[in-house]
Design an enzyme around this catalytic site. Structure first.
Site, PDB file in Angstrom:
ATOM      1  CD  GLU A 291     -33.204   5.037 -50.554  1.00 38.32           C
ATOM      2  OE1 GLU A 291     -32.076   4.836 -51.034  1.00 38.32           O
ATOM      3  OE2 GLU A 291     -33.374   5.440 -49.394  1.00 38.32           O
ATOM      4  CG  ASP A 333     -41.449 -32.962 -75.615  1.00 37.70           C
ATOM      5  OD1 ASP A 333     -41.629 -34.145 -75.332  1.00 37.70           O
ATOM      6  OD2 ASP A 333     -41.923 -32.413 -76.623  1.00 37.70           O
ATOM      7  CG  ASP A 634     -43.888 -29.595 -78.458  1.00 28.98           C
ATOM      8  OD1 ASP A 634     -44.041 -30.487 -77.600  1.00 28.98           O
ATOM      9  OD2 ASP A 634     -43.542 -29.837 -79.625  1.00 28.98           O
ATOM     10  CG  ASN A 700     -27.571   2.016 -49.449  1.00 31.86           C
ATOM     11  OD1 ASN A 700     -27.523   1.429 -50.509  1.00 31.86           O
ATOM     12  ND2 ASN A 700     -28.484   2.931 -49.205  1.00 31.86           N
ATOM     13  CG  ASP A 732     -25.900   4.770 -55.929  1.00 30.94           C
ATOM     14  OD1 ASP A 732     -24.853   5.371 -56.172  1.00 30.94           O
ATOM     15  OD2 ASP A 732     -26.161   4.253 -54.830  1.00 30.94           O
TER      16      ASP A 732
END
Length: 901
Positions: A291, A333, A634, A700, A732
């Site tokens: 969760e 660029d 840009d 878990n 947790d």
């Protein structure tokens, strides 16, 4: 007049043909009535804006996550069987997580909205035979627009008149130098955009001269509009983290589904009521799903997002923070990104000697230094060279900001570096005449009164000025210009040009004041000049760009420079930046098929003379080879490729609104080095997310194994659903969030980027997590079963719950250090982690001992002896893993020693 004007090739037509095609008298312009009629047909001169998704839809987007969907299913199941308390707690957790993600992304959008600026607000037009101003959005094809230096072009148009006109087109074409414009029809059949010299395009800027332009395209039919449409058609890419978390979620959901179904059926076959079996299933579903994963990933990314904002980088999406960490190629660029976008003098030839010029941009800091430091000849005063640069000049630099043409700005600054004050010099030598610059004669000349003399100063193309010169300025003074000296000057001009410098020459002529009449034909003085010297100019690389590229190389990241500049210029800049791979042009790309480009793209470092379509093609070729591509830019010409990349990076200061809209990240300082810091931040974030995933999943796995084994052993379920939520969220949560602010591990920017198809949960990592989970299961059930027989079920549930929480206290140190010992020099470094662990322990004591909390969590008081017993058992998960790592380290040393032998 409402047909699509883009079907016309306006640059092929003469001025008369253009005005006739648009039905306008250039002396009067459109009538107001005709302008309004055309506006109804063509629409406003504005780009289509993407409709913003409603807030409620963006909030619902936060629930488009498989882990969240499974949690909602668990809440619905709990509600169905009457377990309202568990259902409400699960829903609250899910909604809080969604609210946090929504808030972070919405705040980023609000920050970016402050950067948006209109491309043009007002335009001077001739209508009804009078000159006036209108909103730029009201322009229509056929309008006659008047422009001068400093104006932003409000629409696409065909030039009717152009007086000394130069236009900055970098935002559209990538060409760093202003382009001289003319009114003649183009002779070339289909010239590229950058070479349509009789056309002006929306969002470019007039840097010199004056013009009258006939509008031919507005809004979405302009070149910028076409690019904006291309951007809208480009789909957005999922980030690597999104793909990996989605894969992880599907795996966990599948595993959880199978286990929950198996246990539910097993309980039914044992004769348990279906409601009790369903409640057990809910507990297992909650145990199986991490969760805290969506919440902590969101918080970790948000922390990274905040840290990057402190470093002048704004993220529009949380998941984009991590994407830079997995980037394997940055396509950048050149103009304004890797370079300063500020023309600068870099070299000078004067009085027979070569000089270098240091200092970049429009600041006066710097000096003119001999190219050969060992040269012991007399020092030459460069004032004679600097004076024409200061006086034959229409531009200014004030407080580091340019007013006018970039090339003239560079000469203004060069004069300052030579020790001359241009403004004082202009006051002492007032201008009394001039021959304006024109592309036909390629020079500008100004006449200045200086006592009983008139000084003529000229700047322009070296070959033109040299042809009109009769003398040259040597170290010993003016000398006749013989054939040998002419060849030497021509050689020096070529020498500077080979360095990809734009070369300008300056000359002078002294005229007795009695012989000069400013009303006469000034061309009578257009020869017999004294050649003074040459100046080599360029848009220099950013000082920090080369180091940033080197850091990228060490991190295994390729950098490719993409520019609209000429190949020679691009190659020279690339060399300065450390880009030593192959250099190709857009035309050469066109000659390559997709397979050929795919094979060769890895070896190409610089691509010159490219169009927007080339940039998109490059990005797609790299992605097809499995690269995670970042594209910086840009200009409007960068926007389609910025959007097509895995992560688009736009410049916030000098970038266009269109590009910022397409990008995922906006750099507020336009600094390429900020991207490298963002790459490191992304790697740190992924590292910390992996730490959390290992921490959360081991929890878990331990919870699933504990509940599953208890069921198979015929024991009561050792945890309630709310207790499991407490473990997964509260226990947790805070420690995991502090894992999100762990500092970078040593050498993180020396490692290669992780593979795009690499998984968070590898087989080896899963085996280690299974070991952690098994340790938690054995320790928890041992104490649970012992307490069942001696203390009763309520006490046993509390002891099992507390033991499992303490397991997480020790397990967090395993998560911090996957390979080395947790007891290292950084063991106490993260103060936030220790504060979180202290808070969690205090909360657990509260849950176990506070009567109101006991009613919610089904707990009871524990003796001090059982608290100590639980802590001792829980510490085994850390001690056993330390033993495993020590054995691995010894084995590795033995193996490496054997290999060396």
């Amino acid at each position: 007049m409402t047909a699509d004007t883009r079907t016309r090739r306006w640059y092929d037509l003469s001025v008369a043909e253009t005005t006739e095609a648009l039905g306008v008298d250039p002396a009067r312009g459109l009538s107001s009535a005709e302008a309004e009629l055309r506006r109804q047909g063509y629409g406003d001169n504005a780009l289509d804006e993407t409709k913003s998704r409603p807030l409620w839809q963006r909030f619902l987007d936060q629930f488009r996550n498989l882990l969240v969907i499974v949690l909602l299913f668990a809440a619905a199941l709990a509600w169905t069987v009457g377990d309202l308390k568990d259902a409400v707690v699960i829903l609250v957790v899910v909604i809080l997580n969604a609210a946090l993600g929504f808030y972070q992304e919405h705040r980023a959008e609000r920050t970016l909205s402050t950067l948006k600026a209109m491309v043009a607000v007002r335009a001077r037009v001739r209508r009804d035979g009078r000159i006036g101003e209108v909103e730029a959005t009201e322009l229509v094809p056929g309008d006659l627009v008047l422009l001068e230096a400093g104006d932003r072009v409000p629409a696409d148009g065909r030039l009717l008149t152009a007086l000394n006109l130069e236009v900055e087109e970098a935002a559209l074409t990538g060409e760093s130098q202003p382009v001289g414009k003319c009114t003649q029809a183009m002779e070339e059949a289909d010239p590229p955009l950058a070479e349509r010299l009789n056309m002006l395009y929306m969002n470019t800027v007039v840097t010199r001269g004056r013009a009258e332009m006939l509008v031919v395209d507005t809004g979405m039919t302009t070149e910028i509009g076409r690019l904006a449409g291309l951007i809208a058609e480009t789909p957005e890419s999922e980030t690597p983290l999104q793909r990996q978390l989605d894969t992880l979620g599907k795996r966990l959901a599948a595993i959880a589904g199978m286990i929950v179904a198996a246990i539910f059926l097993l309980d039914l076959t044992r004769g348990l009521p279906w409601t009790q079996a369903a409640i057990t299933a809910v507990a297992l579903a909650v145990a199986a799903i991490p969760e805290g994963l969506p919440a902590v990933v969101t918080v970790t990314l948000a922390i990274g997002m905040w840290r990057m904002a402190q470093n002048r980088a704004i993220l529009k999406k949380l998941s984009a923070v991590e994407t830079l960490g997995s980037t394997t190629v940055i396509c950048s660029d050149k103009t304004g990104t890797l370079t300063l976008n500020r023309m600068t003098a870099r070299a000078v030839w004067f009085a027979g000697q070569r000089f270098n010029v240091d200092g970049d941009g429009y600041g006066a800091e710097g000096a003119i230094l001999r190219d050969d430091p060992s040269d012991s000849s007399d020092r030459i005063d460069p004032i004679d060279l600097a004076r024409p640069m200061a006086l034959c000049n229409e531009s200014r630099v004030r407080d580091g900001e340019l007013i006018g043409d970039p090339t003239e700005g560079a000469l203004w600054v060069l004069a300052r570096k030579a020790g001359l004050d241009p403004e004082s010099e202009q006051a002492r030598r007032p201008r009394i005449g001039e021959i304006p610059f024109d592309s036909a004669h390629k020079f500008m000349a100004t006449f200045h009164r200086a006592g009983d003399q008139v000084e003529l100063f000229v700047k322009g193309a070296p070959d033109v000025l040299l042809a009109r010169a009769s003398h040259w300025l040597a170290a010993s003074g003016e000398q006749p210009l013989d054939a040998a000296t002419r060849k030497r000057i021509e050689f020096e001009n070529e020498h500077l040009a080979r360095q990809a410098l734009r070369v300008l020459a300056v000359t002078r002529r002294i005229i007795p004041a009695r012989d000069f009449d400013p009303a006469e034909d000034l061309w009578r003085w257009a020869d017999g000049w004294t050649f003074l010297g040459l100046a080599g100019l360029m848009d220099p690389p950013r000082p920090e760009a080369a180091d940033a590229i080197a850091r990228c190389r060490r991190a295994g990241i390729q950098v490719k420079m993409i520019t609209g500049d000429h190949k020679l210029t691009a190659e020279a800049i690339g060399r300065e930046l450390g880009l030593t791979g192959k250099v190709v042009t857009g035309a050469e790309l066109d000659a390559m098929g997709e397979a050929d480009l795919g094979r060769r793209i890895e070896d190409i470092d610089v691509i010159a003379r490219v169009s927007p379509a080339h940039k998109v093609r490059i990005v797609k070729a790299l992605k097809a080879r499995g690269h995670v591509v970042a594209m910086t830019g840009d200009g409007v010409n960068d926007a389609p490729a910025v959007k097509a990349a895995d992560i688009g990076v736009a410049m916030g200061l000098n970038g266009t609104a269109v590009t910022r809209e397409a990008a995922t990240m906006v750099l507020m300082d336009d600094n390429f080095a900020t991207i490298v810091r963002a790459v490191e931040e992304g790697r740190v974030i992924f590292d910390n997310i992996v730490k959390f995933v290992r921490f959360q999943l081991s929890t878990n796995i331990g919870a699933i194994l504990t509940v599953l084994t208890a069921t198979l052993m015929g024991l009561p379920t050792p945890f309630t659903a709310i207790q499991l939520l407490w473990i997964n969220i509260i226990m947790d949560g805070p420690p995991a969030m502090t894992l999100g602010v762990e500092p970078a591990r040593p050498g993180i920017m020396q490692a290669l980027p992780r593979r795009q198809d690499s998984q968070i949960l590898t087989l080896k990592r899963s085996a280690v997590l299974g070991l952690y989970g098994t340790t938690m299961m054995v320790g928890t059930l041992w104490l649970f079963q012992d307490a069942l027989t001696s203390q009763g079920e309520a006490y046993a549930l509390t002891l099992a719950f507390t033991t499992f929480v303490l397991f997480q206290f020790f397990n967090v140190f395993n998560a911090r250090s996957e390979h080395g010992s947790a007891f290292n020099v950084h063991f106490l470094a993260n103060g936030k982690l220790w504060l979180a662990l202290g808070a969690v322990l205090a909360l657990q004591v509260l849950v176990v001992n506070w009567p109101e909390a006991q009613d919610i969590f089904a707990t009871t008081h524990l003796s001090l002896e059982d608290w100590l017993k639980a802590a001792f058992v829980a510490s085994s998960v850390l001690l056993l893993d330390e033993a495993r790592k020590a054995v691995q380290a010894i084995t590795s040393r033995i193996k490496s020693g054997g290999d060396s032998t």
